[in-house]
Design a protein around this motif. Structure first.
Motif, PDB file in Angstrom:
ATOM      1  N   SER A 264      17.447  -2.363  -2.899  1.00  0.00           N
ATOM      2  CA  SER A 264      17.829  -1.261  -3.791  1.00  0.00           C
ATOM      3  C   SER A 264      16.684  -0.303  -4.043  1.00  0.00           C
ATOM      4  CB  SER A 264      18.340  -1.823  -5.127  1.00  0.00           C
ATOM      5  OG  SER A 264      17.351  -2.613  -5.747  1.00  0.00           O
ATOM      6  N   GLY A 265      15.459  -0.834  -4.156  1.00  0.00           N
ATOM      7  CA  GLY A 265      14.312   0.034  -4.437  1.00  0.00           C
ATOM      8  C   GLY A 265      13.966   0.950  -3.290  1.00  0.00           C
ATOM      9  N   VAL A 266      14.023   0.426  -2.071  1.00  0.00           N
ATOM     10  CA  VAL A 266      13.646   1.224  -0.897  1.00  0.00           C
ATOM     11  C   VAL A 266      14.774   2.162  -0.485  1.00  0.00           C
ATOM     12  CG1 VAL A 266      13.035   1.086   1.553  1.00  0.00           C
ATOM     13  CG2 VAL A 266      11.985  -0.488  -0.085  1.00  0.00           C
ATOM     14  N   LEU A 267      15.990   1.653  -0.430  1.00  0.00           N
ATOM     15  CA  LEU A 267      17.099   2.463   0.076  1.00  0.00           C
ATOM     16  C   LEU A 267      17.578   3.508  -0.927  1.00  0.00           C
ATOM     17  CD1 LEU A 267      19.279  -0.197   1.955  1.00  0.00           C
ATOM     18  CD2 LEU A 267      17.501   1.317   2.859  1.00  0.00           C
ATOM     19  N   VAL A 268      17.548   3.193  -2.218  1.00  0.00           N
ATOM     20  CA  VAL A 268      18.091   4.109  -3.223  1.00  0.00           C
ATOM     21  C   VAL A 268      16.997   4.907  -3.921  1.00  0.00           C
ATOM     22  CG1 VAL A 268      19.550   4.299  -5.278  1.00  0.00           C
ATOM     23  CG2 VAL A 268      20.033   2.536  -3.564  1.00  0.00           C
ATOM     24  N   LEU A 269      15.945   4.218  -4.361  1.00  0.00           N
ATOM     25  CA  LEU A 269      14.879   4.899  -5.098  1.00  0.00           C
ATOM     26  C   LEU A 269      13.797   5.481  -4.195  1.00  0.00           C
ATOM     27  CD1 LEU A 269      14.407   2.414  -8.100  1.00  0.00           C
ATOM     28  CD2 LEU A 269      15.661   4.584  -8.073  1.00  0.00           C
ATOM     29  N   GLY A 270      13.819   5.116  -2.918  1.00  0.00           N
ATOM     30  CA  GLY A 270      12.824   5.640  -1.995  1.00  0.00           C
ATOM     31  C   GLY A 270      11.445   5.046  -2.179  1.00  0.00           C
ATOM     32  N   GLU A 271      11.352   3.832  -2.750  1.00  0.00           N
ATOM     33  CA  GLU A 271      10.049   3.183  -2.929  1.00  0.00           C
ATOM     34  C   GLU A 271       9.538   2.682  -1.591  1.00  0.00           C
ATOM     35  OE1 GLU A 271      10.735   1.591  -7.515  1.00  0.00           O
ATOM     36  OE2 GLU A 271      11.052   0.233  -5.833  1.00  0.00           O
ATOM     37  N   SER A 272       8.222   2.643  -1.442  1.00  0.00           N
ATOM     38  CA  SER A 272       7.621   2.251  -0.165  1.00  0.00           C
ATOM     39  C   SER A 272       7.656   0.737   0.010  1.00  0.00           C
ATOM     40  CB  SER A 272       6.175   2.743  -0.086  1.00  0.00           C
ATOM     41  OG  SER A 272       5.401   2.186  -1.139  1.00  0.00           O
ATOM     42  N   LEU A 273       7.646   0.311   1.270  1.00  0.00           N
ATOM     43  CA  LEU A 273       7.654  -1.113   1.613  1.00  0.00           C
ATOM     44  C   LEU A 273       6.535  -1.372   2.603  1.00  0.00           C
ATOM     45  CD1 LEU A 273       9.069  -3.902   1.466  1.00  0.00           C
ATOM     46  CD2 LEU A 273      10.482  -3.164   3.397  1.00  0.00           C
ATOM     47  N   ALA A 274       5.546  -2.170   2.207  1.00  0.00           N
ATOM     48  CA  ALA A 274       4.409  -2.493   3.069  1.00  0.00           C
ATOM     49  C   ALA A 274       4.733  -3.731   3.910  1.00  0.00           C
ATOM     50  CB  ALA A 274       3.157  -2.731   2.222  1.00  0.00           C
ATOM     51  N   TRP A 275       3.925  -3.935   4.963  1.00  0.00           N
ATOM     52  CA  TRP A 275       4.179  -5.041   5.893  1.00  0.00           C
ATOM     53  C   TRP A 275       4.103  -6.397   5.211  1.00  0.00           C
ATOM     54  CZ3 TRP A 275       0.719  -8.951   6.338  1.00  0.00           C
ATOM     55  CH2 TRP A 275      -0.583  -8.706   5.867  1.00  0.00           C
ATOM     56  N   ASN A 276       3.231  -6.534   4.212  1.00  0.00           N
ATOM     57  CA  ASN A 276       3.018  -7.837   3.594  1.00  0.00           C
ATOM     58  C   ASN A 276       4.198  -8.285   2.727  1.00  0.00           C
ATOM     59  OD1 ASN A 276       1.741  -5.506   2.098  1.00  0.00           O
ATOM     60  ND2 ASN A 276       1.776  -7.012   0.443  1.00  0.00           N
ATOM     61  N   GLN A 277       5.051  -7.355   2.333  1.00  0.00           N
ATOM     62  CA  GLN A 277       6.160  -7.723   1.450  1.00  0.00           C
ATOM     63  C   GLN A 277       7.239  -8.540   2.167  1.00  0.00           C
ATOM     64  OE1 GLN A 277       7.017  -3.819  -0.091  1.00  0.00           O
ATOM     65  NE2 GLN A 277       5.537  -4.026  -1.758  1.00  0.00           N
ATOM     66  N   PRO A 278       7.730  -8.149   3.348  1.00  0.00           N
ATOM     67  CA  PRO A 278       8.682  -9.028   4.039  1.00  0.00           C
ATOM     68  C   PRO A 278       8.065 -10.344   4.509  1.00  0.00           C
ATOM     69  CG  PRO A 278       8.152  -7.121   5.391  1.00  0.00           C
ATOM     70  CD  PRO A 278       7.596  -6.853   4.033  1.00  0.00           C
ATOM     71  N   VAL A 279       6.765 -10.311   4.873  1.00  0.00           N
ATOM     72  CA  VAL A 279       6.092 -11.550   5.272  1.00  0.00           C
ATOM     73  C   VAL A 279       6.039 -12.523   4.096  1.00  0.00           C
ATOM     74  CG1 VAL A 279       3.887 -12.548   6.016  1.00  0.00           C
ATOM     75  CG2 VAL A 279       4.747 -10.465   7.103  1.00  0.00           C
ATOM     76  N   GLY A 280       5.639 -12.014   2.944  1.00  0.00           N
ATOM     77  CA  GLY A 280       5.605 -12.862   1.757  1.00  0.00           C
ATOM     78  C   GLY A 280       6.979 -13.357   1.363  1.00  0.00           C
ATOM     79  N   ALA A 281       7.999 -12.515   1.549  1.00  0.00           N
ATOM     80  CA  ALA A 281       9.366 -12.935   1.227  1.00  0.00           C
ATOM     81  C   ALA A 281       9.800 -14.104   2.098  1.00  0.00           C
ATOM     82  CB  ALA A 281      10.316 -11.757   1.400  1.00  0.00           C
ATOM     83  N   ALA A 282       9.387 -14.112   3.372  1.00  0.00           N
ATOM     84  CA  ALA A 282       9.717 -15.235   4.260  1.00  0.00           C
ATOM     85  C   ALA A 282       9.059 -16.525   3.775  1.00  0.00           C
ATOM     86  CB  ALA A 282       9.275 -14.908   5.685  1.00  0.00           C
ATOM     87  N   VAL A 283       7.810 -16.407   3.334  1.00  0.00           N
ATOM     88  CA  VAL A 283       7.119 -17.576   2.780  1.00  0.00           C
ATOM     89  C   VAL A 283       7.854 -18.092   1.542  1.00  0.00           C
ATOM     90  CG1 VAL A 283       4.949 -18.390   1.764  1.00  0.00           C
ATOM     91  CG2 VAL A 283       4.899 -16.807   3.697  1.00  0.00           C
TER      92      VAL A 283
END
Length: 353
Positions: A264-283
């Protein structure tokens, strides 16, 4: 844990993660216009009204036990009044994604306080999973990047809210959700009503109006979603899941919140997403599996592979005659007894070693 027991709480658990994960989006929209106290009071009042309607439809009444209402007051301070305000304050300076990530540290705080109150006995696997989850949160957050100014204050406010949830979750499990005489909808309604009354007193004392009638329509729609779903329905789900799965398991729902908040934050609010965020989410997802014991059960359920006995094992498998000599009970070493040698009889024979 069987599939039947998982089915009793897992659907509500996932729905709770979906609702709470998107609550940070609605908070972000609301704090663009409203004061943090107005946001927390508005969501609490709407949430309480939602559950009071549910009580009326189900023909249930609020509890009358004064001691329970005292517990509601304490739980409201640490579960709604303070953390709701802290998250609203924090999201003035950090993104909704970062706020959800800080919220994911709640299980660590919950574990510490459940140990302190002795509400549960977390296993070694759960503790390892919580530790791994904390590491995943740190990766998503990017702790190697320095925080300063408003971002630092906003992050500390969000972490303070997670600490409150840790205390509140333990308190909830110890004094409220363990009660069998009241259903979850009654308990959730009592707590939210207590929190709404608290903020109805605190907000004017802080010099803030309870309601801002000049707020645009988008803000009001966000508040309705935040209060009706993110507070009313969500706390009904929270009480139900915690009553079935326990405090520590319920607290791990916060590990899933960043995943929904990112969408919701990236697609609707246009907030940025760094590489470490999906990696951390997998952990974090691996950590959830560890806290639920899923990885251990999968290894344990694997069928053992047949082994060809070697020369030594073949020799040990051959029957050997038992010694005919009876012995006195006091002269037998208990470590050498087997179930076969411990049957009642006139004498106990010496076990072969």
């Amino acid at each position: 844990m069987t599939s039947t027991s998982l089915g009793r709480w897992l659907p509500a658990y996932l729905l709770l993660a979906l609702i709470w994960g998107n609550s940070f989006f609605f908070i972000k929209v609301a704090v663009g216009t409203l004061h943090p106290l107005q946001v927390s009071f508005g969501r609490m009042a709407i949430g309480a009204a939602t559950l009071l309607v549910a009580l009326a439809l189900t023909r249930r009444a609020l509890p009358r036990d004064p001691r329970l209402w005292g517990h509601f007051q304490v739980a409201s301070v640490v579960l709604t009044t303070v953390p709701f305000t802290l998250f609203a304050y924090g999201e003035q300076y950090v993104s909704s994604v970062v706020a959800a990530i800080w919220n994911a540290t709640t299980p660590l705080c919950t574990l510490a306080f459940t140990l302190l109150l002795r509400a549960e006995k977390p296993s070694a696997g759960r503790m390892a999973g919580l530790g791994l989850g904390f590491a995943g949160v740190m990766v998503v957050l990017g702790v190697w990047q320095p925080l300063s100014g408003g971002a630092l204050g906003g992050s500390l406010a969000c972490f303070g809210a997670a600490l409150c949830y840790g205390v509140g979750g333990s308190y909830l499990g110890r004094f409220i959700t363990g009660r069998r005489s009241e259903p979850p909808v009654v308990l959730a309604a009592g707590q939210l009503l207590s929190g709404a009354l608290q903020l109805a007193v605190i907000t004017p004392l802080a010099g803030v109006a309870l309601v801002d009638l000049s707020a645009p329509a988008a803000v009001w729609w966000s508040m309705l979603a935040l209060g009706g779903l993110g507070t009313g329905v969500a706390y009904l789900l929270l009480y139900g899941v915690q009553a079935r799965a326990g405090v520590t398991t319920t607290s791990t729902v916060t590990y899933l919140l960043p995943v929904f908040a990112v969408v919701s934050g990236v697609l609707v609010l246009g907030e940025s997403l760094a590489w470490n965020q999906p990696v951390g989410a997998a952990v974090i997802l691996v950590a959830i599996a560890m806290t639920q014991g899923l990885l251990t059960r999968r290894r344990a359920s694997a069928p053992p592979q047949p082994m060809e006995p070697g020369p030594a094992s073949r020799e040990s498998m051959e029957p050997r005659p038992a010694s005919p000599e009876p012995v006195e009970l006091g002269s037998v070493n208990s470590e050498t007894l087997t179930p076969e040698t411990s049957v009642p009889g006139p004498a106990i024979r010496r076990a072969e070693v």
